[in-house]
Design a protein around this motif. Structure first.
Motif, PDB file in Angstrom:
ATOM      1  N   PRO A 287       0.797  -1.228   0.000  1.00  0.00           N
ATOM      2  CA  PRO A 287       0.000   0.000   0.000  1.00  0.00           C
ATOM      3  C   PRO A 287       0.828   1.276   0.000  1.00  0.00           C
ATOM      4  N   ARG A 288       1.971   1.259   0.670  1.00  0.00           N
ATOM      5  CA  ARG A 288       2.863   2.414   0.655  1.00  0.00           C
ATOM      6  C   ARG A 288       4.271   1.905   0.366  1.00  0.00           C
ATOM      7  N   TRP A 289       5.131   1.887   1.339  1.00  0.00           N
ATOM      8  CA  TRP A 289       6.501   1.421   1.100  1.00  0.00           C
ATOM      9  C   TRP A 289       6.719   0.004   1.607  1.00  0.00           C
ATOM     10  N   LYS A 290       5.800  -0.504   2.403  1.00  0.00           N
ATOM     11  CA  LYS A 290       5.998  -1.794   3.069  1.00  0.00           C
ATOM     12  C   LYS A 290       5.069  -2.862   2.497  1.00  0.00           C
ATOM     13  N   VAL A 291       5.640  -4.030   2.196  1.00  0.00           N
ATOM     14  CA  VAL A 291       4.855  -5.151   1.683  1.00  0.00           C
ATOM     15  C   VAL A 291       3.984  -5.722   2.799  1.00  0.00           C
ATOM     16  N   GLU A 292       2.748  -6.035   2.472  1.00  0.00           N
ATOM     17  CA  GLU A 292       1.833  -6.661   3.414  1.00  0.00           C
ATOM     18  C   GLU A 292       1.296  -7.965   2.821  1.00  0.00           C
ATOM     19  N   VAL A 293       1.014  -8.916   3.690  1.00  0.00           N
ATOM     20  CA  VAL A 293       0.408 -10.187   3.292  1.00  0.00           C
ATOM     21  C   VAL A 293      -0.822 -10.398   4.158  1.00  0.00           C
ATOM     22  N   VAL A 294      -1.955 -10.632   3.526  1.00  0.00           N
ATOM     23  CA  VAL A 294      -3.202 -10.865   4.262  1.00  0.00           C
ATOM     24  C   VAL A 294      -3.882 -12.107   3.690  1.00  0.00           C
ATOM     25  N   ALA A 295      -4.675 -12.752   4.532  1.00  0.00           N
ATOM     26  CA  ALA A 295      -5.460 -13.895   4.071  1.00  0.00           C
ATOM     27  C   ALA A 295      -6.576 -13.400   3.166  1.00  0.00           C
ATOM     28  N   SER A 296      -6.792 -14.082   2.078  1.00  0.00           N
ATOM     29  CA  SER A 296      -7.808 -13.694   1.108  1.00  0.00           C
ATOM     30  C   SER A 296      -8.868 -14.795   1.011  1.00  0.00           C
ATOM     31  N   SER A 297      -9.619 -14.789  -0.060  1.00  0.00           N
ATOM     32  CA  SER A 297     -10.679 -15.779  -0.258  1.00  0.00           C
ATOM     33  C   SER A 297     -10.804 -16.098  -1.736  1.00  0.00           C
ATOM     34  N   ALA A 298     -11.485 -17.195  -2.033  1.00  0.00           N
ATOM     35  CA  ALA A 298     -11.683 -17.576  -3.430  1.00  0.00           C
ATOM     36  C   ALA A 298     -12.471 -16.509  -4.174  1.00  0.00           C
ATOM     37  N   ALA A 299     -13.445 -15.893  -3.492  1.00  0.00           N
ATOM     38  CA  ALA A 299     -14.264 -14.862  -4.133  1.00  0.00           C
ATOM     39  C   ALA A 299     -13.429 -13.633  -4.470  1.00  0.00           C
TER      40      ALA A 299
END
Length: 261
Positions: free
Chosen positions: A197-209
């Protein structure tokens, strides 16, 4: 003795990868103090150290899981199997997830290849092109019918990967500012969404949808088609909170509305 430069370079590179080839190289080296073999060995050690450093930079979670000593040995084996094809060592680890999947000594860790695959996406996201997140005010100014026929440009750093293991949770639990713990016992698989989103990579859980919608948008489909794809994957898909999430995560870099809308 003299030899063409390209032949000398090939022999020198060969000696760096295989110590048994050092003896064939020594006769063409200037060696006034008899330490040429020692110096070639020093170069060889520097090459291996560069492999280890480059992979540790790209795969810190994998390194934390297997331990420093094992990871260094893994990097050495990987480097021999996949020599760098680029002057940019940030590209060196591209094949590590597949290598780990086939590596006999990592078979007791079946989730490791998927964790490594996620780490590679996060690593590449860090170096992806910059793009300003799409402002909420511009989204709010669009009429509903304009939004439905619009195309969305996703941020170059936005990627995703699915696994039968909880890879997003594992990745986040190993971060310095971890906001979650490692799974305690068997856990469900996850789709991991990588953003910057800015300078830092983020990882979040997502979904099939969500991934069905994002995949449609990345292929050039309209938001209407993305909604249909998401609803096919998950009947309870709700667009409004998903749009807010995408803006917060910097997923959307631009929205294109046809002039006739």
């Amino acid at each position: 003795p003299h030899m063409p430069l390209d032949s000398l370079q090939r022999d020198f590179a060969g000696a760096l990868f295989d110590r048994q080839r050092t003896s064939a190289l020594l006769p063409v080296l200037v060696d006034p103090d008899g330490r040429a073999a020692e110096r070639v060995a020093l170069y060889r050690g520097n090459v291996v150290a560069a492999w280890q450093k480059a992979l540790a930079n790209a795969y810190p979670v994998t390194r934390a899981i297997v331990g420093e000593e094992f990871f260094d040995a893994l990097a050495r084996a990987y480097g021999h199997a996949h020599p760098s094809a680029s002057g940019d060592l940030n590209r060196f680890g591209k094949h590590l997830p597949a290598f780990v999947a086939a590596f006999e000594h990592t078979k007791p860790l079946p989730y490791l290849p998927d964790v490594a695959a996620l780490e590679w996406l996060a690593h590449r996201a860090h170096y992806a092109a910059d793009a300003s997140p799409f402002p909420r005010s511009r989204l709010a100014a669009l009429l509903p019918h304009e939004l439905l026929v619009a195309g969305f440009d996703l941020h170059p750093a936005c990627t995703w990967v699915a696994s039968c293991f909880p890879i997003a949770t594992i990745w986040r639990a190993h971060q310095p500012d971890a906001d979650c713990a490692l799974p305690d016992g068997p856990a469900e698989g996850e789709v991991a969404l990588v953003t910057r989103p800015r300078w830092k990579v983020e990882v979040v859980a997502s979904s099939a949808a969500e991934i069905a919608a994002l995949s449609t948008l990345r292929r050039g489909g309209t938001l209407q088609l993305a909604i249909e794809a998401a609803l096919e994957a998950e009947a309870a898909f709700d667009l409004a909170p998903m749009l807010v999430r995408w803006l917060d995560l910097g997923v959307v870099a631009g929205i294109r509305v046809p002039q006739c809308a």
